[in-house]
Design a protein around this motif. Structure first.
Motif, mmCIF file in Angstrom:
data_model
loop_
_atom_site.group_PDB
_atom_site.id
_atom_site.type_symbol
_atom_site.label_atom_id
_atom_site.label_comp_id
_atom_site.label_asym_id
_atom_site.label_seq_id
_atom_site.Cartn_x
_atom_site.Cartn_y
_atom_site.Cartn_z
ATOM 1 N N UNK A 37 2.486 15.247 2.133
ATOM 2 C CA UNK A 37 1.696 14.120 2.643
ATOM 3 C C UNK A 37 2.478 12.807 2.509
ATOM 4 N N UNK A 38 2.530 12.048 3.586
ATOM 5 C CA UNK A 38 3.284 10.796 3.581
ATOM 6 C C UNK A 38 2.389 9.565 3.456
ATOM 7 N N UNK A 43 1.037 2.788 3.609
ATOM 8 C CA UNK A 43 2.325 2.095 3.636
ATOM 9 C C UNK A 43 2.155 0.886 4.549
ATOM 10 N N UNK A 44 2.050 -0.276 3.963
ATOM 11 C CA UNK A 44 1.674 -1.474 4.708
ATOM 12 C C UNK A 44 2.762 -2.544 4.613
ATOM 13 N N UNK A 45 2.709 -3.472 5.561
ATOM 14 C CA UNK A 45 3.649 -4.592 5.613
ATOM 15 C C UNK A 45 2.917 -5.861 5.201
ATOM 16 N N UNK A 46 3.532 -6.642 4.343
ATOM 17 C CA UNK A 46 2.948 -7.916 3.911
ATOM 18 C C UNK A 46 3.958 -9.042 4.144
ATOM 19 N N UNK A 47 3.496 -10.095 4.807
ATOM 20 C CA UNK A 47 4.339 -11.279 5.012
ATOM 21 C C UNK A 47 3.911 -12.356 4.024
ATOM 22 N N UNK A 72 7.187 4.807 12.070
ATOM 23 C CA UNK A 72 8.018 5.538 13.024
ATOM 24 C C UNK A 72 9.404 5.794 12.442
ATOM 25 N N UNK A 73 9.964 4.785 11.814
ATOM 26 C CA UNK A 73 11.303 4.942 11.228
ATOM 27 C C UNK A 73 11.284 5.963 10.098
ATOM 28 N N UNK A 74 10.214 5.960 9.293
ATOM 29 C CA UNK A 74 10.111 6.911 8.191
ATOM 30 C C UNK A 74 10.074 8.347 8.712
#
Length: 240
Positions: A37-38, A43-47, A72-74
Motif C-alpha cells: 500500500x502506497x 502524501x500531500x504537498x504543502x506550500x 505520478x512520479x512515485x
C-alpha cells in the motif's frame, strides 16, 4: 495536466476485503508490479508561504496538480525500478478518493474487489480489539458507501473475494485479460516473489504469510446480518 504514467490500475476495495492477497498474486506476474500500500492520498504537498503559492499559480498549477505530479512520479519510479510494464496499486483508502485518482489518471483501469460485508465487519472486529464493535460498524458504513458511486462512474472488472479463493485460476485469468497480459500459472504461488509481509502497508497475518490461498468462510445466515449492513449486502449481491 498530463501525467507520465500510462493506464495505471487501482484495486478499489473496503478494508479487510482480501486486497493484499489479490495484489500479491498479481505481483507474481512477470509483467505486473503490485507493491505494498502506497497511501497516495496521505502524501500531500504543502506550500509554506505566499511566494511559493504565487509561483505555482503563475505556472497555472494548483496544489492538487502538484500532488498529482508527485503521485505520478512515485508510481512511475516504482514501475521503472521493477523492470515491469504494468503497475497495480491497492490501498483501501482508494475507495474514498476514487475521484482524485480519476482526475490524476483519466485512462486508469480499475478492479473492484468485493467481500461479504458481514465478513469484512467480523475481520475488523478481530483485528481491531481496541475499538468497540459499534464503532467499527459505523466505520463499515463509511467504508462501503463510496463503492456505489465508484462502480457507477468508473469502468472496471469486479472480483469477489469468495470466488477468488474458491476458483483462483479462473478469476485471475479474467483479471489478466482485463490487464492485457497472459495468464501465468506461477502467479498462484505468490510467495515466490514476496516472502515478507510488513505491518502497516497491507495485511501481514498468518493466512497471507502462509503462501496458500485459503477458501473464504461460508456466507452468514440472513438473520445474522446487522440491519446496518443489509443494504450493502443486498447491493453487492450477497443478500436476496
Amino acid at each position: 495536466m498530463k501525467t507520465t504514467l500510462v493506464t495505471p490500475t487501482f484495486i478499489i476495495s473496503a478494508p479487510r476485503s482480501g486486497s493484499t492477497l489479490l495484489r500479491s498474486i498479481l505481483n507474481a506476474h512477470p509483467d505486473i508490479r503490485a507493491p505494498h500500500e502506497l497511501h497516495l492520498r496521505q502524501i500531500q504537498v504543502e506550500m509554506e508561504d505566499d511566494f511559493a503559492r504565487n509561483s505555482i499559480e503563475a505556472l497555472g498549477l494548483t496544489n492538487d496538480d502538484l500532488e498529482h505530479l508527485l503521485w505520478d512520479r512515485l508510481l512511475h519510479w516504482e514501475l521503472t525500478r521493477s523492470g515491469k510494464r504494468i503497475i497495480v496499486e491497492k490501498t483501501p483508502e482508494n475507495l474514498s478518493h476514487w475521484k482524485r485518482l480519476r482526475e490524476c489518471w483519466p485512462d486508469a483501469r480499475y478492479i473492484f474487489l468485493l467481500r461479504h460485508p458481514m465478513h469484512i465487519f467480523e475481520s475488523l472486529v478481530n483485528n481491531h480489539p481496541e475499538f468497540s464493535p459499534d464503532m467499527l460498524l459505523l466505520r463499515m458504513v463509511h467504508d462501503v458507501a463510496p463503492m456505489r458511486d465508484a462502480r457507477a462512474n468508473l469502468t472496471g472488472i469486479t472480483v469477489r473475494y469468495e470466488e477468488l479463493t474458491a476458483n483462483p485460476r479462473q478469476v485471475i485469468e479474467d483479471v489478466c485479460h482485463h490487464l492485457d497480459v497472459d495468464w501465468d500459472p506461477d502467479m498462484l504461488d505468490y510467495t515466490k516473489s514476496e516472502r515478507v509481509f510488513a505491518p502497516g502497508v497491507g495485511d501481514w497475518g498468518e493466512k497471507i504469510s502462509s503462501g496458500r490461498i485459503h477458501r473464504a468462510r461460508p456466507a452468514p445466515r440472513p438473520e445474522e446480518i446487522p440491519d446496518e449492513l443489509r443494504p450493502w449486502c443486498r447491493e453487492w449481491g450477497y443478500l436476496d
